[in-house]
Design an enzyme around this catalytic site. Structure first.
Site, PDB file in Angstrom:
ATOM      1  CG  ASP A 296       3.824   3.444  -5.313  1.00  0.00           C
ATOM      2  OD1 ASP A 296       2.826   3.182  -6.004  1.00  0.00           O
ATOM      3  OD2 ASP A 296       4.611   2.583  -4.886  1.00  0.00           O
TER       4      ASP A 296
ATOM      5  CG  LEU B 243      -1.872  -1.203   1.300  1.00  0.00           C
ATOM      6  CD1 LEU B 243      -2.738  -1.117   2.551  1.00  0.00           C
ATOM      7  CD2 LEU B 243      -2.745  -1.322   0.051  1.00  0.00           C
TER       8      LEU B 243
END
Length: 376
Positions: A169, A119
């Site tokens: 990201d 994540l």
């Protein structure tokens, strides 16, 4: 704030936060010039930061397994810092290389993004540190600065941490919009927010954390990137994402053919998901998520037993689609579910892991949150 005062003896000049992310689709194509569709989580990393009057840098974390780092601004570059602190220290070094006059700093960080879950806890740390350091260096928070911070964070992870990541990201951590996914054209860094509309459709995205930690610096990620670079070279392409299905068949090496097939089909799936979401048909994207997982498992070979088990269990319990997310080899999967099915899907994935004597997964539903920002 308490961590900074407890560890280093004083309060912060401010607190900044940056989100983790979930990538709806578009996995392992950011470094091939492809398209991806992540969104920011409402979970993130907070950095309480104090400017110093000297060149010292001190970094601590509320994670008991994260040893504090102390050094100077000259001690932050490649080969100088290891472990978790390299993400923060490397970001400060990279900002200096980009011309930001980073001052000495005391930083204390805390995160509720599960570590090693795919994540992007690392990019949330980098983005929080980058934004705080730039503001304390006197830079104005605007779009130009954010693009500079994205590039600095990418360079930190590539050159200091040693993980050959793309830029997805860091980009979503610094440019996300609440309620949207962010369509990223990675070759030229163009971004387009796309309203997701899950709640309006009675749907949720469930994250299933296998609790099998992965690391991007263990060589597997770098090997996949090297495979893509070699395939692009053999095809005479600057970006492997420019490859066509016919190009896939031109490759004779079975491994490179498989890697390229994933890149080609994953970009096609991203485009199809964007078209459906923009048309208000988000409930129809499930088969595309399924196809992404199959491709990542078979052609890219980055899945794991735990990921395959939870994906299959979620689908069997009523999920409209499911796939692994992140770098792979552990971490998390996502499942698109009807809100009414959340309990049944959670029970099914937990039971499936117990039946196969696997680690009990963590399960949470997620919503799209905002980009990095100053809290105080």
């Amino acid at each position: 704030m308490a961590e900074l005062r407890e560890t280093w003896g004083s309060g912060p000049d401010g607190v900044w936060t940056a989100p983790g992310r979930v990538n709806l689709i578009g996995e392992h194509v950011d470094y091939t010039g492809g398209r991806c569709l992540p969104f920011a989580l409402t979970r993130g990393t907070a950095a309480a930061v104090r400017r110093r009057d000297d060149d010292r840098v001190r970094i601590s974390s509320t994670d008991p397994d994260a040893a504090p780092f102390e050094g100077t601004l000259a001690d932050l570059g490649p080969g100088a810092v290891s472990g978790w602190a390299a993400y923060a220290a490397g970001t400060l070094w990279s900002l200096q290389q980009a011309g930001v006059e980073v001052p000495g700093l005391d930083l204390a960080v805390s995160s509720d993004v599960p570590l090693g879950a795919g994540l992007s806890s690392s990019a949330s740390l980098e983005a929080a540190v980058a934004l705080s350091a730039a503001e304390l260096a006197g830079r104005t928070d605007d779009e130009q600065l954010r693009h500079l911070l994205i590039q600095a964070a990418i360079r930190a992870e590539n050159e200091v941490v040693g993980a050959g990541t793309g830029g997805m990201d860091q980009t979503v951590a610094l440019l996300a919009e609440e309620g949207s996914v962010l369509l990223i054209h990675t070759r030229d860094s163009r971004t387009e927010p796309v309203q997701l509309g899950l709640a309006e459709a009675g749907l949720e995205l469930m994250v299933i954390d296998t609790r099998v930690k992965h690391t991007l610096a263990d060589g597997q990620y770098a090997q996949r990137r090297a495979d893509c670079d070699e395939a692009a070279r053999l095809l005479g392409l600057e970006w492997l994402s420019d490859a066509t299905p016919a190009d896939v068949e031109r490759l004779s090496d079975p491994r490179l053919k498989a890697r390229t097939r994933h890149v080609v089909t994953e970009n096609q799936r991203v485009d199809a998901v964007v078209e459906l979401v923009r048309a208000g048909r988000v409930a129809e994207i499930g088969p595309l998520l399924d196809g992404s997982h199959t491709s990542l498992r078979d052609d890219y070979e980055v899945s794991a037993v735990e990921l395959d088990v939870v994906v299959a269990a979620a689908r069997a319990a009523g999920a409209l689609g499911a796939r692994m997310v992140g770098g792979g080899f552990g971490g998390s999967a996502i499942a698109l579910i009807r809100s009414a099915d959340a309990s049944a899907v959670e029970e099914a994935v937990v039971a499936a892991c117990r039946e196969q004597d696997l680690t009990t997964p963590g399960v949470l539903t997620v919503t799209s949150g905002p980009a990095a920002r100053r809290l105080s």
